[in-house]
Enzyme design. Sequence first.
Site, PDB file in Angstrom:
ATOM      1  N   ASP A   4      16.027  21.739  56.284  1.00 43.29           N
ATOM      2  CA  ASP A   4      15.362  22.988  56.675  1.00 43.29           C
ATOM      3  C   ASP A   4      15.823  24.050  55.681  1.00 43.29           C
ATOM      4  O   ASP A   4      16.991  24.453  55.693  1.00 43.29           O
ATOM      5  CB  ASP A   4      15.764  23.359  58.108  1.00 43.29           C
ATOM      6  CG  ASP A   4      15.129  24.676  58.557  1.00 43.29           C
ATOM      7  OD1 ASP A   4      14.578  25.410  57.704  1.00 43.29           O
ATOM      8  OD2 ASP A   4      15.187  24.977  59.755  1.00 43.29           O
ATOM      9  N   ASN A  60       9.221  24.528  46.873  1.00 45.87           N
ATOM     10  CA  ASN A  60       7.811  24.529  47.253  1.00 45.87           C
ATOM     11  C   ASN A  60       7.591  24.829  48.736  1.00 45.87           C
ATOM     12  O   ASN A  60       6.520  25.298  49.121  1.00 45.87           O
ATOM     13  CB  ASN A  60       7.223  23.149  46.913  1.00 45.87           C
ATOM     14  CG  ASN A  60       5.798  22.981  47.376  1.00 45.87           C
ATOM     15  OD1 ASN A  60       4.915  23.716  46.962  1.00 45.87           O
ATOM     16  ND2 ASN A  60       5.560  22.006  48.245  1.00 45.87           N
ATOM     17  N   TYR A 104       3.874  37.387  54.147  1.00 41.80           N
ATOM     18  CA  TYR A 104       3.636  36.401  53.088  1.00 41.80           C
ATOM     19  C   TYR A 104       3.541  37.077  51.717  1.00 41.80           C
ATOM     20  O   TYR A 104       4.134  36.619  50.740  1.00 41.80           O
ATOM     21  CB  TYR A 104       2.345  35.646  53.416  1.00 41.80           C
ATOM     22  CG  TYR A 104       2.062  34.447  52.540  1.00 41.80           C
ATOM     23  CD1 TYR A 104       2.821  33.284  52.652  1.00 41.80           C
ATOM     24  CD2 TYR A 104       1.013  34.457  51.618  1.00 41.80           C
ATOM     25  CE1 TYR A 104       2.548  32.171  51.862  1.00 41.80           C
ATOM     26  CE2 TYR A 104       0.735  33.356  50.832  1.00 41.80           C
ATOM     27  CZ  TYR A 104       1.499  32.213  50.956  1.00 41.80           C
ATOM     28  OH  TYR A 104       1.229  31.117  50.166  1.00 41.80           O
TER      29      TYR A 104
HETATM   30  N1  LIG Z   1      -2.565  26.016  49.909  1.00 41.56           N
HETATM   31  C1  LIG Z   1      -2.733  27.116  49.190  1.00 41.56           C
HETATM   32  O1  LIG Z   1      -3.864  27.571  48.946  1.00 41.56           O
HETATM   33  C2  LIG Z   1      -1.569  27.852  48.646  1.00 41.56           C
HETATM   34  C3  LIG Z   1      -1.841  29.018  47.927  1.00 41.56           C
HETATM   35  C4  LIG Z   1      -0.790  29.721  47.390  1.00 41.56           C
HETATM   36  C5  LIG Z   1       0.495  29.253  47.566  1.00 41.56           C
HETATM   37  N2  LIG Z   1       0.738  28.118  48.269  1.00 41.56           N
HETATM   38  C6  LIG Z   1       2.139  27.725  48.397  1.00 41.56           C
HETATM   39  O2  LIG Z   1       2.292  26.371  48.014  1.00 41.56           O
HETATM   40  C7  LIG Z   1       3.392  25.802  48.745  1.00 41.56           C
HETATM   41  C8  LIG Z   1       2.908  24.529  49.415  1.00 41.56           C
HETATM   42  O3  LIG Z   1       1.887  24.884  50.291  1.00 41.56           O
HETATM   43  P1  LIG Z   1       0.804  23.866  50.884  1.00 41.56           P
HETATM   44  O4  LIG Z   1      -0.497  24.566  50.895  1.00 41.56           O
HETATM   45  O5  LIG Z   1       0.960  22.544  50.216  1.00 41.56           O
HETATM   46  O6  LIG Z   1       1.311  23.856  52.378  1.00 41.56           O
HETATM   47  P2  LIG Z   1       1.748  22.654  53.326  1.00 41.56           P
HETATM   48  O7  LIG Z   1       1.889  23.260  54.694  1.00 41.56           O
HETATM   49  O8  LIG Z   1       0.858  21.480  53.131  1.00 41.56           O
HETATM   50  O9  LIG Z   1       3.185  22.280  52.746  1.00 41.56           O
HETATM   51  C9  LIG Z   1       4.321  23.047  53.013  1.00 41.56           C
HETATM   52  C10 LIG Z   1       5.440  22.081  53.371  1.00 41.56           C
HETATM   53  O10 LIG Z   1       6.608  22.861  53.639  1.00 41.56           O
HETATM   54  C11 LIG Z   1       7.271  22.256  54.714  1.00 41.56           C
HETATM   55  N3  LIG Z   1       8.141  23.221  55.381  1.00 41.56           N
HETATM   56  C12 LIG Z   1       7.784  24.223  56.225  1.00 41.56           C
HETATM   57  N4  LIG Z   1       8.869  24.855  56.661  1.00 41.56           N
HETATM   58  C13 LIG Z   1       9.939  24.258  56.083  1.00 41.56           C
HETATM   59  C14 LIG Z   1      11.344  24.470  56.153  1.00 41.56           C
HETATM   60  N5  LIG Z   1      11.872  25.434  56.924  1.00 41.56           N
HETATM   61  N6  LIG Z   1      12.158  23.664  55.431  1.00 41.56           N
HETATM   62  C15 LIG Z   1      11.640  22.669  54.673  1.00 41.56           C
HETATM   63  N7  LIG Z   1      10.326  22.411  54.573  1.00 41.56           N
HETATM   64  C16 LIG Z   1       9.476  23.211  55.274  1.00 41.56           C
HETATM   65  C17 LIG Z   1       6.162  21.769  55.648  1.00 41.56           C
HETATM   66  O11 LIG Z   1       6.632  20.765  56.537  1.00 41.56           O
HETATM   67  C18 LIG Z   1       5.133  21.252  54.641  1.00 41.56           C
HETATM   68  O12 LIG Z   1       5.312  19.880  54.354  1.00 41.56           O
HETATM   69  C19 LIG Z   1       3.860  26.879  49.736  1.00 41.56           C
HETATM   70  O13 LIG Z   1       4.957  27.566  49.207  1.00 41.56           O
HETATM   71  C20 LIG Z   1       2.643  27.791  49.824  1.00 41.56           C
HETATM   72  O14 LIG Z   1       2.983  29.106  50.211  1.00 41.56           O
HETATM   73  C21 LIG Z   1      -0.272  27.410  48.807  1.00 41.56           C
END
Ligand SMILES: NC(=O)c1ccc[n+]([C@@H]2O[C@H](COP(=O)([O-])OP(=O)(O)OC[C@H]3O[C@@H](n4cnc5c(N)ncnc54)[C@H](O)[C@@H]3O)[C@@H](O)[C@H]2O)c1
Length: 234
Positions: free
Chosen positions: A36, A63, A133
């Site tokens: 976490d 990430n 965010y």
């Molecule tokens: N999807 C998008 O359009 C987008 C856009 C901009 C930025 N992002 C960023 O990309 C990254 C990945 O996002 P995604 O879209 O793949 O989301 P996602 O929800 O698929 O992946 C995020 C992962 O983080 C894990 N997570 C959450 N809380 C946690 C914690 N406390 N400790 C450890 N792991 C934890 C979740 O279990 C999940 O597997 C994030 O930082 C997100 O903010 C995503």
Amino acid sequence: MLAANGATVVLSDVSADKGADAARKLGAPAIFLPCDVADPAQVFALVDEVVNRFGRLDIMVNNAGINSNRPEDRVTADKYPIETWRRIIDIDLNGTFFGCKAAAAQMVKQQSGAIVNIASVAGVVALRLQIGYVAAKAAIIKMSEAMACELGPQGIRVNVVSPVQRSRTARGSCFYDNKERAEHILSFIPQRRPGETNEIAGAVTFLVSDAAAYINGHNIIVDGGWTCGFNRDF
Ligand SMILES: NC(=O)c1ccc[n+]([C@@H]2O[C@H](COP(=O)([O-])OP(=O)(O)OC[C@H]3O[C@@H](n4cnc5c(N)ncnc54)[C@H](O)[C@@H]3O)[C@@H](O)[C@H]2O)c1
């Protein structure tokens, strides 16, 4: 993509089932270790475990991140719930800092390493109704620049990738599955589609590779052109 390019990959996530499954799909030598990121002790234990097993840490990708789509969290700052603010800052910003701090401690010993932090277009241009965010992601970009200045002399590079990405929830649904919502958001994006996972991974892989050996403190925005200008006619 890092594994395909020869890295020994340690996946980590708070969701143990999904993480273990992803590591199994990658096959040896990839492994999964739960963590976490909001808990600094767990992040330090994770990096210690990696170094105990593999002797070094060359690459750290921070990430893990969350946002909230709950209607009660999609509100202006005066109404924005403090617990939502705290939770997002805890995971997105504090978690990224703990990951950087833990990785840097080992990388300073090695006098080498590459860190990539995942921010967002929301950290580049302010988006409405998600103040926690926006604040977390903007802070990640500035924090990474500061660390690039601090750690450069120690042979460590710190960079950022800011994506727009097609991603699925745990239940398999995708933001872009809703035609009306998708058309609205894609009207901001010159390429008229979200990024795919491998397109985000491509930027990360480049940044940690020797091809980017002189790139430090940079933010690669992988957003199909969203933030490069106004994408609507006046
Ligand atoms: N999807 C998008 O359009 C987008 C856009 C901009 C930025 N992002 C960023 O990309 C990254 C990945 O996002 P995604 O879209 O793949 O989301 P996602 O929800 O698929 O992946 C995020 C992962 O983080 C894990 N997570 C959450 N809380 C946690 C914690 N406390 N400790 C450890 N792991 C934890 C979740 O279990 C999940 O597997 C994030 O930082 C997100 O903010 C995503």
